[in-house]
Design an enzyme around this catalytic site. Structure first.
Site, mmCIF file in Angstrom:
data_model
loop_
_atom_site.group_PDB
_atom_site.id
_atom_site.type_symbol
_atom_site.label_atom_id
_atom_site.label_comp_id
_atom_site.label_asym_id
_atom_site.label_seq_id
_atom_site.Cartn_x
_atom_site.Cartn_y
_atom_site.Cartn_z
ATOM 1 N N THR A 201 -1.447 2.722 -3.405
ATOM 2 C CA THR A 201 -2.029 3.301 -2.205
ATOM 3 C C THR A 201 -3.541 3.379 -2.290
ATOM 4 O O THR A 201 -4.111 3.522 -3.366
ATOM 5 C CB THR A 201 -1.438 4.700 -1.901
ATOM 6 O OG1 THR A 201 -2.096 5.249 -0.768
ATOM 7 C CG2 THR A 201 -1.579 5.633 -3.083
ATOM 8 N N ARG A 202 -4.160 3.263 -1.121
ATOM 9 C CA ARG A 202 -5.593 3.516 -1.007
ATOM 10 C C ARG A 202 -5.818 4.497 0.141
ATOM 11 O O ARG A 202 -6.929 4.641 0.630
ATOM 12 C CB ARG A 202 -6.355 2.208 -0.773
ATOM 13 C CG ARG A 202 -6.055 1.531 0.554
ATOM 14 C CD ARG A 202 -7.008 0.379 0.818
ATOM 15 N NE ARG A 202 -7.219 0.125 2.226
ATOM 16 C CZ ARG A 202 -6.526 -0.765 2.942
ATOM 17 N NH1 ARG A 202 -5.553 -1.448 2.374
ATOM 18 N NH2 ARG A 202 -6.806 -0.958 4.209
ATOM 19 N N HIS A 206 0.966 10.203 4.103
ATOM 20 C CA HIS A 206 1.586 10.865 5.244
ATOM 21 C C HIS A 206 3.104 10.879 5.041
ATOM 22 O O HIS A 206 3.618 10.316 4.080
ATOM 23 C CB HIS A 206 1.187 10.158 6.537
ATOM 24 C CG HIS A 206 -0.292 10.224 6.809
ATOM 25 N ND1 HIS A 206 -0.897 11.391 7.234
ATOM 26 C CD2 HIS A 206 -1.276 9.304 6.678
ATOM 27 C CE1 HIS A 206 -2.205 11.176 7.375
ATOM 28 N NE2 HIS A 206 -2.459 9.922 7.033
ATOM 29 N N HIS A 209 4.870 7.600 4.247
ATOM 30 C CA HIS A 209 4.765 7.109 2.866
ATOM 31 C C HIS A 209 5.695 7.896 1.951
ATOM 32 O O HIS A 209 6.347 7.339 1.075
ATOM 33 C CB HIS A 209 3.327 7.220 2.359
ATOM 34 C CG HIS A 209 2.311 6.602 3.266
ATOM 35 N ND1 HIS A 209 1.338 7.337 3.897
ATOM 36 C CD2 HIS A 209 2.151 5.327 3.668
ATOM 37 C CE1 HIS A 209 0.598 6.539 4.644
ATOM 38 N NE2 HIS A 209 1.070 5.311 4.529
ATOM 39 N N GLY A 294 4.991 -2.397 1.607
ATOM 40 C CA GLY A 294 5.135 -1.965 2.997
ATOM 41 C C GLY A 294 4.705 -3.059 3.944
ATOM 42 O O GLY A 294 4.416 -4.190 3.541
ATOM 43 N N ARG A 295 4.705 -2.727 5.214
ATOM 44 C CA ARG A 295 4.200 -3.686 6.194
ATOM 45 C C ARG A 295 2.695 -3.804 6.023
ATOM 46 O O ARG A 295 2.009 -2.814 5.794
ATOM 47 C CB ARG A 295 4.528 -3.188 7.601
ATOM 48 C CG ARG A 295 5.996 -3.308 7.902
ATOM 49 C CD ARG A 295 6.390 -2.536 9.147
ATOM 50 N NE ARG A 295 5.382 -2.475 10.185
ATOM 51 C CZ ARG A 295 5.573 -2.873 11.434
ATOM 52 N NH1 ARG A 295 6.712 -3.395 11.794
ATOM 53 N NH2 ARG A 295 4.620 -2.718 12.325
ATOM 54 N N ASP A 296 2.175 -5.000 6.120
ATOM 55 C CA ASP A 296 0.735 -5.239 6.055
ATOM 56 C C ASP A 296 0.116 -4.657 4.780
ATOM 57 O O ASP A 296 -0.963 -4.075 4.810
ATOM 58 C CB ASP A 296 0.042 -4.667 7.298
ATOM 59 C CG ASP A 296 -1.330 -5.308 7.522
ATOM 60 O OD1 ASP A 296 -1.539 -6.436 7.045
ATOM 61 O OD2 ASP A 296 -2.192 -4.675 8.157
ATOM 62 N N HIS A 297 0.806 -4.847 3.660
ATOM 63 C CA HIS A 297 0.297 -4.372 2.370
ATOM 64 C C HIS A 297 -1.083 -4.984 2.088
ATOM 65 O O HIS A 297 -1.274 -6.177 2.230
ATOM 66 C CB HIS A 297 1.283 -4.758 1.259
ATOM 67 C CG HIS A 297 0.905 -4.244 -0.094
ATOM 68 N ND1 HIS A 297 1.552 -3.175 -0.678
ATOM 69 C CD2 HIS A 297 -0.050 -4.618 -0.965
ATOM 70 C CE1 HIS A 297 1.002 -2.934 -1.859
ATOM 71 N NE2 HIS A 297 0.033 -3.794 -2.056
#
Ligand SMILES: [Zn+2]
Length: 408
Positions: A201-202, A206, A209, A294-297
């Site tokens: 994560t960056r 929320h 996640h 995830g989507r759009d990692h």
């Protein structure tokens, strides 16, 4: 007998974890030798790569890439020996500086303050095609893309070769949470975790996640919450603020014996699918067996397709990547489901789902408003709101409309 031979997942390539630090007893002598060498200055991103190399997070790499690894990783997402590697790791040098160097020469690597940290044996000097690299890695050479900007801004002349560190890299943050691959592996073993899922994560965490992490944890023994703390683009939430949110979340909403927080010193490349593969390989080196995609990692703007970072793993034999990617759909709170759900599990319409854009959430936080608790835990929102206030240094708004009780 290798230290990790009884561990269920080997480092990338199946060998030992790389460690490029000189033994304590040899450091003083090496520092002395480095003092007499020509010094090459590394910027923050180079230093981050140097640290990743030194601690074995980039195993099996033992230094900055030579031309064959550079070309093949750029064009085919593999090292010269065929092992998957999706993004080149290079050390560019100024033309004048580099022009005076020769293969076989030893140089010192220094930070921007001039502190010498490592010795490099130059195996080769070659010219990188930065524009071709940008197109290959990011699918674009649009300079509005932060990763493209960094690559095009990097020197074309590159030094390849093995590095040996004799000093700690200055300015490292979150030392207490900065576990190296050998250390996370030891922790997993100590905790009896054999299946460990990593979450890259960056961003602040929320509920969406949290839901994904916990869904993955249902099929694993432990979770490694593994935020990237190297350089990110200016409008990302600063690492120090994010770390506060991770600590609070783990303390209050995760069983202590199932989740662990540690930071990863890499910088963000915004390389989307290619960076997802690199992120997975890195987590394998840290001892993880599963990796959430995830989507759009690792995405930015609209440069990548929503599922590209998940689909790219199909281009490799699962055995050669070793770590298992866990693809996740977009998740949200659904009023009719009365819980967190995803496009895969919720049959209702967006009308029933709590979906907020990142921009909208940022606006709310900037105005001191908490997003609904089904979107962001109030404890997390409080940290983000406080950070926004400090950043803008504006007057602290009254409680009106800002408390968790009246945020819904
Ligand atoms: Zn639903």
């Amino acid at each position: 007998m290798s230290e990790i031979s009884d561990f269920p997942i080997t480092p990338h390539g199946g060998g030992e974890l790389v460690d490029l630090r000189a033994p304590q007893a040899e450091r003083a002598a090496l520092a002395q030798r480095a003092a007499g060498l020509k010094a090459i200055t590394l910027n923050a991103r180079d230093l981050s790569d140097l640290e990743m190399l030194a601690i074995g997070a980039f195993s099996p790499l033992t230094g900055f890439m030579g031309e064959a690894d550079y070309v093949r990783s750029r064009d085919e997402m593999r090292l010269q020996n065929g092992l998957p590697w999706s993004i080149p790791i290079t050390l560019g040098v100024d033309e004048q500086e580099g022009g005076a160097l020769r293969p076989g020469q030893e140089v010192a690597l220094a930070d921007e303050a001039g502190t010498r940290l490592a010795v490099m044996n130059i195996a080769e000097i070659f010219r990188a095609d930065r524009r071709r690299e940008a197109r290959a890695v990011f699918g674009t050479d649009d300079e509005a893309h932060p990763g493209v900007r960094n690559v095009l801004g990097a020197h074309a002349l590159c030094l390849g070769g093995k590095v040996t560190l004799f000093a700690d890299i200055p300015g490292r943050t979150f030392l207490e949470y900065r576990l190296e691959p050998a250390q996370t592996r030891a922790q997993f073993r100590q905790r009896g975790w054999r299946k460990v899922v990593a979450f890259q994560t960056r961003n602040p965490t929320h509920r969406a996640h949290e839901y994904i992490q916990k869904a993955a944890l249902e099929i694993c023994d432990g979770l490694l919450l593994h935020p990237l703390v190297g350089e990110t683009k200016g409008d990302d939430v600063p690492a120090a603020v994010r770390m506060e949110t991770y600590k609070v979340l783990l303390q209050q909403y995760y069983p202590a014996n199932r989740a662990m927080l540690s930071v990863m010193p890499a910088h963000m490349r915004y390389g989307g699918p290619r960076e997802a593969v690199l992120h997975a390989i890195i987590r394998r080196n840290y001892g993880c067996t599963h990796f959430i995609v995830g989507r759009d990692h690792a995405g930015v703007g609209n440069y990548y397709g929503t599922y590209d970072a998940q689909k790219i793993f199909e281009r490799f034999d699962p055995q050669e990547i070793g770590i298992t990617p866990l693809p996740f759909e977009h998740t949200f709170y659904c009023k009719r489901c009365e819980g967190m759900a995803s496009f895969k599990t919720c049959p209702h319409s967006d009308h029933d789902r709590l979906i907020l854009s990142g921009t909208r959430v940022r606006e709310m936080l900037q105005h001191g408003q908490y997003p609904p608790p089904e979107y962001t835990r109030p404890e997390i929102a409080a940290i983000l709101v406080a950070a926004m206030r400090q950043k803008t240094k504006g007057p602290v708004p009254q409680d009106k409309g800002a408390g968790p009780s009246n945020a819904r």
